[in-house]
Write a protein that holds these residues in place. Structure first.
Motif, PDB file in Angstrom:
ATOM      1  N   MET A 109       0.854  -1.195   0.000  1.00 58.54           N
ATOM      2  CA  MET A 109       0.000   0.000   0.000  1.00 58.54           C
ATOM      3  C   MET A 109       0.891   1.248   0.000  1.00 58.54           C
TER       4      MET A 109
ATOM      5  N   LYS B 208       1.033   2.344  -6.912  1.00 57.76           N
ATOM      6  CA  LYS B 208       0.534   1.487  -7.991  1.00 57.76           C
ATOM      7  C   LYS B 208      -0.575   2.150  -8.808  1.00 57.76           C
TER       8      LYS B 208
ATOM      9  N   ASP C 287      -8.951  -3.920  -6.934  1.00 60.84           N
ATOM     10  CA  ASP C 287      -9.838  -3.587  -5.810  1.00 60.84           C
ATOM     11  C   ASP C 287     -11.112  -2.876  -6.294  1.00 60.84           C
TER      12      ASP C 287
ATOM     13  N   PHE D 210     -12.440 -11.459   1.835  1.00 58.84           N
ATOM     14  CA  PHE D 210     -11.875 -10.528   0.859  1.00 58.84           C
ATOM     15  C   PHE D 210     -10.838 -11.244  -0.009  1.00 58.84           C
ATOM     16  N   ARG D 211      -9.977 -12.060   0.622  1.00 57.70           N
ATOM     17  CA  ARG D 211      -8.922 -12.751  -0.130  1.00 57.70           C
ATOM     18  C   ARG D 211      -9.518 -13.718  -1.161  1.00 57.70           C
TER      19      ARG D 211
ATOM     20  N   GLY E  85      -4.131  -4.934  -5.272  1.00 52.74           N
ATOM     21  CA  GLY E  85      -4.049  -4.644  -3.838  1.00 52.74           C
ATOM     22  C   GLY E  85      -2.735  -5.189  -3.277  1.00 52.74           C
ATOM     23  N   GLY E  86      -2.268  -4.564  -2.207  1.00 58.29           N
ATOM     24  CA  GLY E  86      -0.956  -4.901  -1.645  1.00 58.29           C
ATOM     25  C   GLY E  86      -0.773  -6.348  -1.205  1.00 58.29           C
ATOM     26  N   GLY E  87      -1.891  -7.075  -0.989  1.00 59.90           N
ATOM     27  CA  GLY E  87      -1.761  -8.433  -0.487  1.00 59.90           C
ATOM     28  C   GLY E  87      -1.963  -9.502  -1.554  1.00 59.90           C
TER      29      GLY E  87
ATOM     30  N   ARG F 160      -7.985   2.180   4.136  1.00 56.48           N
ATOM     31  CA  ARG F 160      -7.268   0.902   4.159  1.00 56.48           C
ATOM     32  C   ARG F 160      -7.443   0.223   5.521  1.00 56.48           C
TER      33      ARG F 160
ATOM     34  N   LEU G  61      -6.324  -2.409   6.880  1.00 56.52           N
ATOM     35  CA  LEU G  61      -5.148  -2.970   7.575  1.00 56.52           C
ATOM     36  C   LEU G  61      -4.331  -1.891   8.278  1.00 56.52           C
TER      37      LEU G  61
ATOM     38  N   ARG H 207       6.023  -9.769   4.142  1.00 58.82           N
ATOM     39  CA  ARG H 207       5.678  -9.909   2.725  1.00 58.82           C
ATOM     40  C   ARG H 207       6.878  -9.840   1.778  1.00 58.82           C
TER      41      ARG H 207
HETATM   42  C1  S3P Z   1      -4.333  -4.598   1.088  1.00 57.72           C
HETATM   43  C2  S3P Z   1      -4.130  -3.518   0.261  1.00 57.72           C
HETATM   44  C3  S3P Z   1      -5.229  -2.709  -0.278  1.00 57.72           C
HETATM   45  C4  S3P Z   1      -6.520  -3.548  -0.344  1.00 57.72           C
HETATM   46  C5  S3P Z   1      -6.814  -4.171   0.977  1.00 57.72           C
HETATM   47  C6  S3P Z   1      -5.683  -5.082   1.461  1.00 57.72           C
HETATM   48  C7  S3P Z   1      -3.156  -5.354   1.598  1.00 57.72           C
HETATM   49  O1  S3P Z   1      -4.928  -2.236  -1.581  1.00 57.72           O
HETATM   50  O2  S3P Z   1      -6.412  -4.544  -1.320  1.00 57.72           O
HETATM   51  O3  S3P Z   1      -7.041  -3.133   1.886  1.00 57.72           O
HETATM   52  O4  S3P Z   1      -3.331  -6.490   2.058  1.00 57.72           O
HETATM   53  O5  S3P Z   1      -2.029  -4.824   1.509  1.00 57.72           O
HETATM   54  P1  S3P Z   1      -3.837  -1.071  -1.889  1.00 57.72           P
HETATM   55  O6  S3P Z   1      -2.483  -1.718  -1.890  1.00 57.72           O
HETATM   56  O7  S3P Z   1      -4.223  -0.593  -3.246  1.00 57.72           O
HETATM   57  O8  S3P Z   1      -3.992  -0.032  -0.837  1.00 57.72           O
END
Ligand code: S3P
Length: 173
Positions: free
Chosen positions: A9, A13, A32, A55-56, A77-79, A116, A118, A135
């Motif tokens: 995040m 991106k 997202d 969500f995942r 998304g960051g994950g 966000r 998290l 990560r």
């Molecule tokens: C996440 C990042 C978010 C979003 C969600 C989880 C993560 O997207 O998918 O809140 O796990 O790092 P961005 O990276 O676009 O903020």
């Protein structure tokens, strides 16, 4: 071929993907955003009401579906990299570029944003460091890494254009 931007995040991106898509005449998509419009719910709402595992699951289904499209600049998304199937799917028809940044830079970029889940917690800086550590091996799976800490958006776009050009030249040989 798609250009897939992964990374933590606040690494840029979304802004980079939008600019790159415009410059290259490609379609911009944000994973997202697709999840939110499919569900009619914000990501923070999905986390709060259904939990992160739900969500995942949605993220995985959406990544698999979108990977089949072509000529996209995709912000994720960051994950998304945490699931190896996502990495496999997204790389199948795309070059995967990871944007990185120092934890302090990430914090300064995200601290005034509240969307966000998290990081919407009392000590986001601690969480950023923990998540970055956990990560790191997943982000390392990308084809290319760019540290955006000291770069402008245009400079990051420039780095990506160089990568794509090199990749094309290699493919032709
Ligand atoms: C996440 C990042 C978010 C979003 C969600 C989880 C993560 O997207 O998918 O809140 O796990 O790092 P961005 O990276 O676009 O903020």
């Amino acid at each position: 071929m798609n250009i897939v931007l992964v990374g933590f995040m606040g690494t840029g991106k979304t802004v980079v993907a939008k600019k790159l898509a415009k410059m290259r005449g490609m379609e911009y998509l944000d994973l997202d955003d697709v999840i939110e419009s499919d569900r009619g719910q914000a990501i923070s709402q999905i986390f709060a009401e259904d939990g992160e595992p739900s969500f995942r699951k949605l993220e995985k289904e959406t990544a698999a579906r979108i990977s089949k499209l072509d000529n996209l600049v995709l912000a994720t998304g960051g994950g998304v990299v945490l699931d190896p199937d996502n990495v496999k799917n997204l790389k199948r028809n795309g070059v995967m570029i990871c944007l990185e940044a120092e934890p302090e830079v990430i914090y300064s970029r995200v601290k005034d944003q509240t969307h966000r889940p998290l990081l919407n917690i009392p000590d986001p800086m601690k969480k950023i460091r923990e998540l970055l550590d956990a990560r790191a091996p997943y982000y390392a799976k990308a084809d290319f890494l760019i540290d955006t800490s000291d770069l402008t958006i245009d400079e990051v776009v420039g780095e990506i254009l160089k990568i794509i050009k090199t990749k094309r030249t290699k493919c032709r040989k």
